[in-house]
Design a protein around this motif. Structure first.
Motif, short mmCIF file in Angstrom:
data_model
loop_
_atom_site.label_atom_id
_atom_site.label_comp_id
_atom_site.label_asym_id
_atom_site.label_seq_id
_atom_site.Cartn_x
_atom_site.Cartn_y
_atom_site.Cartn_z
N SER A 32 0.83 -1.20 0.00
CA SER A 32 0.00 0.00 0.00
C SER A 32 0.87 1.25 0.00
O SER A 32 0.58 2.23 -0.70
CB SER A 32 -0.92 -0.01 1.23
N GLY A 33 1.95 1.23 0.76
CA GLY A 33 2.88 2.36 0.78
C GLY A 33 3.56 2.57 -0.54
O GLY A 33 3.74 3.71 -1.00
N VAL A 34 3.96 1.48 -1.20
CA VAL A 34 4.61 1.59 -2.51
C VAL A 34 3.65 2.21 -3.52
O VAL A 34 4.03 3.09 -4.30
CB VAL A 34 5.08 0.20 -2.99
N GLU A 35 2.39 1.75 -3.52
CA GLU A 35 1.40 2.29 -4.46
C GLU A 35 1.18 3.78 -4.24
O GLU A 35 1.06 4.55 -5.19
CB GLU A 35 0.10 1.52 -4.32
N LYS A 36 1.11 4.21 -2.98
CA LYS A 36 0.93 5.63 -2.70
C LYS A 36 2.13 6.45 -3.14
O LYS A 36 1.99 7.55 -3.68
CB LYS A 36 0.69 5.82 -1.20
N LEU A 37 3.34 5.92 -2.91
CA LEU A 37 4.56 6.62 -3.32
C LEU A 37 4.58 6.82 -4.83
O LEU A 37 4.87 7.92 -5.33
CB LEU A 37 5.79 5.82 -2.88
N VAL A 38 4.25 5.77 -5.58
CA VAL A 38 4.26 5.85 -7.03
C VAL A 38 3.16 6.79 -7.52
O VAL A 38 3.39 7.65 -8.39
CB VAL A 38 4.08 4.45 -7.65
N TYR A 39 1.98 6.65 -6.94
CA TYR A 39 0.80 7.38 -7.42
C TYR A 39 0.87 8.87 -7.12
O TYR A 39 0.52 9.71 -7.97
CB TYR A 39 -0.45 6.78 -6.78
N PHE A 40 1.35 9.22 -5.93
CA PHE A 40 1.31 10.62 -5.51
C PHE A 40 2.62 11.38 -5.75
O PHE A 40 2.61 12.61 -5.80
CB PHE A 40 0.94 10.72 -4.03
N ILE A 41 3.74 10.68 -5.90
CA ILE A 41 5.03 11.36 -6.03
C ILE A 41 5.74 11.02 -7.35
O ILE A 41 6.04 11.92 -8.16
CB ILE A 41 5.97 11.00 -4.85
N LEU A 42 6.00 9.75 -7.58
CA LEU A 42 6.89 9.37 -8.68
C LEU A 42 6.26 9.56 -10.06
O LEU A 42 6.88 10.13 -10.96
CB LEU A 42 7.35 7.91 -8.50
N PHE A 43 5.02 9.08 -10.23
CA PHE A 43 4.41 9.24 -11.55
C PHE A 43 4.07 10.68 -11.88
O PHE A 43 4.25 11.10 -13.03
CB PHE A 43 3.17 8.34 -11.68
N PRO A 44 3.59 11.49 -10.94
CA PRO A 44 3.44 12.91 -11.26
C PRO A 44 4.75 13.56 -11.68
O PRO A 44 4.76 14.39 -12.60
CB PRO A 44 2.93 13.50 -9.93
N ALA A 45 5.87 13.19 -11.04
CA ALA A 45 7.17 13.74 -11.46
C ALA A 45 7.51 13.32 -12.87
O ALA A 45 8.05 14.11 -13.67
CB ALA A 45 8.26 13.28 -10.49
N LEU A 46 7.20 12.08 -13.23
CA LEU A 46 7.44 11.60 -14.59
C LEU A 46 6.64 12.41 -15.60
O LEU A 46 7.17 12.83 -16.65
CB LEU A 46 7.06 10.12 -14.69
N LEU A 47 5.36 12.66 -15.31
CA LEU A 47 4.51 13.41 -16.24
C LEU A 47 4.98 14.85 -16.39
O LEU A 47 5.10 15.36 -17.51
CB LEU A 47 3.07 13.38 -15.75
N VAL A 48 5.25 15.52 -15.28
CA VAL A 48 5.71 16.91 -15.34
C VAL A 48 7.01 17.00 -16.13
O VAL A 48 7.17 17.86 -17.01
CB VAL A 48 5.89 17.48 -13.92
N ASN A 49 7.95 16.12 -15.84
CA ASN A 49 9.25 16.16 -16.49
C ASN A 49 9.14 15.94 -18.00
O ASN A 49 9.80 16.61 -18.80
CB ASN A 49 10.16 15.10 -15.87
N ALA A 50 8.30 14.99 -18.41
CA ALA A 50 8.19 14.67 -19.82
C ALA A 50 7.43 15.75 -20.60
O ALA A 50 7.87 16.18 -21.67
CB ALA A 50 7.50 13.32 -20.00
N ILE A 51 6.30 16.19 -20.06
CA ILE A 51 5.46 17.17 -20.77
C ILE A 51 6.14 18.53 -20.82
O ILE A 51 6.11 19.22 -21.84
CB ILE A 51 4.08 17.26 -20.11
N MET A 52 6.79 18.91 -19.73
CA MET A 52 7.43 20.22 -19.65
C MET A 52 8.55 20.37 -20.68
O MET A 52 8.77 21.45 -21.23
CB MET A 52 7.97 20.42 -18.24
N ARG A 53 9.25 19.28 -20.98
CA ARG A 53 10.46 19.37 -21.80
C ARG A 53 10.25 18.94 -23.24
O ARG A 53 11.20 18.87 -24.02
CB ARG A 53 11.57 18.51 -21.18
N THR A 54 9.02 18.63 -23.64
CA THR A 54 8.75 18.14 -24.99
C THR A 54 7.96 19.18 -25.78
O THR A 54 7.02 19.78 -25.26
CB THR A 54 7.95 16.82 -24.94
#
Length: 298
Positions: A32-54
């Motif tokens: 449950s902790g891993v899912e929250k970490l990915v959902y609330f922190i890691l994947f949003p960072a992936l989206l921001v990083n990719a969309i911002m720089r493309t």
């Protein structure tokens, strides 16, 4: 075979997650902790990083989104057909109905990145960010009479929506992150793919509810076969081509979202059947996704 080898690392991470959960006995709290970490922190960072720089083509985004939404709408309509022929408890049907049109964002972004790099992640991110509210609205609406969860609160709290909007606004503003911030977001983005796919594997369940096999088989066929065909037809009709066409079809071919189980459980639904459908669609997608990808790339 080349496409299978490209996608093999992602599918291997899913299987690794299933093996870790089975044999390491880390407990539900850990996952449950891993899912929250990915959902609330890691994947949003992936989206921001990719969309911002493309570099984004706003004119081409509208046909892309129209194709993706048409595929989802087709899944919603086809998913309703069994109600005409089968007697299914309303709560069970409302729970598993989600599996006809919802999509796994983790696998979508991982596959887009593996096949097309950062432009693929940015394009898929736009589709995911726009489609998440639509999918949630319909799913919560179907289950609303059986729970007390707030529809707009769920949409407003979704980090993928905010990350997509934030990355898009930063892109339009021409913001270029300084090297330390760029490296920070890059590290988070790199971690998101691996942990996200491992979490998908850890969530696999193969014990469904008896009596829903025919309906479950129909929903699997709709999600993994009918939706990509709808995306192909609509995409060609609106003139999609290149990366946008490929992303639209791959988006439609994704297995069902793991969050469908969470929503069903939180709203008093048939979580067991949803978990089985999520697992079955994920495992079958290991066969169907390479075929769709090979056709698109070839």
């Amino acid at each position: 075979m080349q496409t299978v080898l490209l996608l093999l690392p992602d599918f291997s991470l899913i299987l690794l997650g299933a093996a870790i959960r089975r044999w390491m006995h880390l407990g539900d709290h850990f996952w449950s902790g891993v899912e929250k970490l990915v959902y609330f922190i890691l994947f949003p960072a992936l989206l921001v990083n990719a969309i911002m720089r493309t570099q984004l083509d706003l004119g081409a985004a509208l046909p892309l989104l129209a194709t993706a939404f048409a595929a989802m709408a087709g899944g919603m309509l086809l998913g309703l057909l069994p109600r005409v022929f089968l007697q299914v408890p309303a709560l069970s049907f409302a729970s598993i109905y989600q599996c006809a049109y919802r999509f796994n964002s983790y696998i979508a972004l991982a596959v887009a990145g593996m096949l097309f790099g950062r432009p693929g992640i940015a394009t898929m991110g736009l589709v995911v960010g726009a489609a998440v509210p639509f999918a949630n609205l319909v799913s919560v609406w179907m289950l609303a009479r059986h729970g007390e969860i707030g529809l707009w609160r769920e949409v407003a709290r979704n980090p993928l929506i905010w990350a997509t909007a934030g990355g898009f606004l930063l892109n339009l503003a021409g913001f270029l992150p300084p090297p330390p911030l760029q490296a920070f977001l890059g590290r988070l983005a790199d971690a998101s793919i691996a942990l996200g796919l491992i979490a998908v594997g850890a969530a696999l369940r193969l014990d469904g509810t008896a009596g829903l096999r025919l309906l479950s088989g129909w929903l699997l066929a709709v999600k993994l076969l009918a939706l990509p065909l709808i995306a192909i037809a609509v995409g060609r009709a609106v003139g999609l081509s290149g990366l946008n066409f490929q992303i639209a079809v791959l988006f439609a071919a994704m297995p069902t979202a793991s969050s469908a189980y969470i929503l069903a459980m939180r709203m008093g639904g048939d979580g067991r059947s949803v978990a089985w459908l999520i697992s079955a669609s994920t495992l079958l997608a290991m066969l169907s996704l390479p075929l769709w990808a090979a056709w698109l790339i070839g």
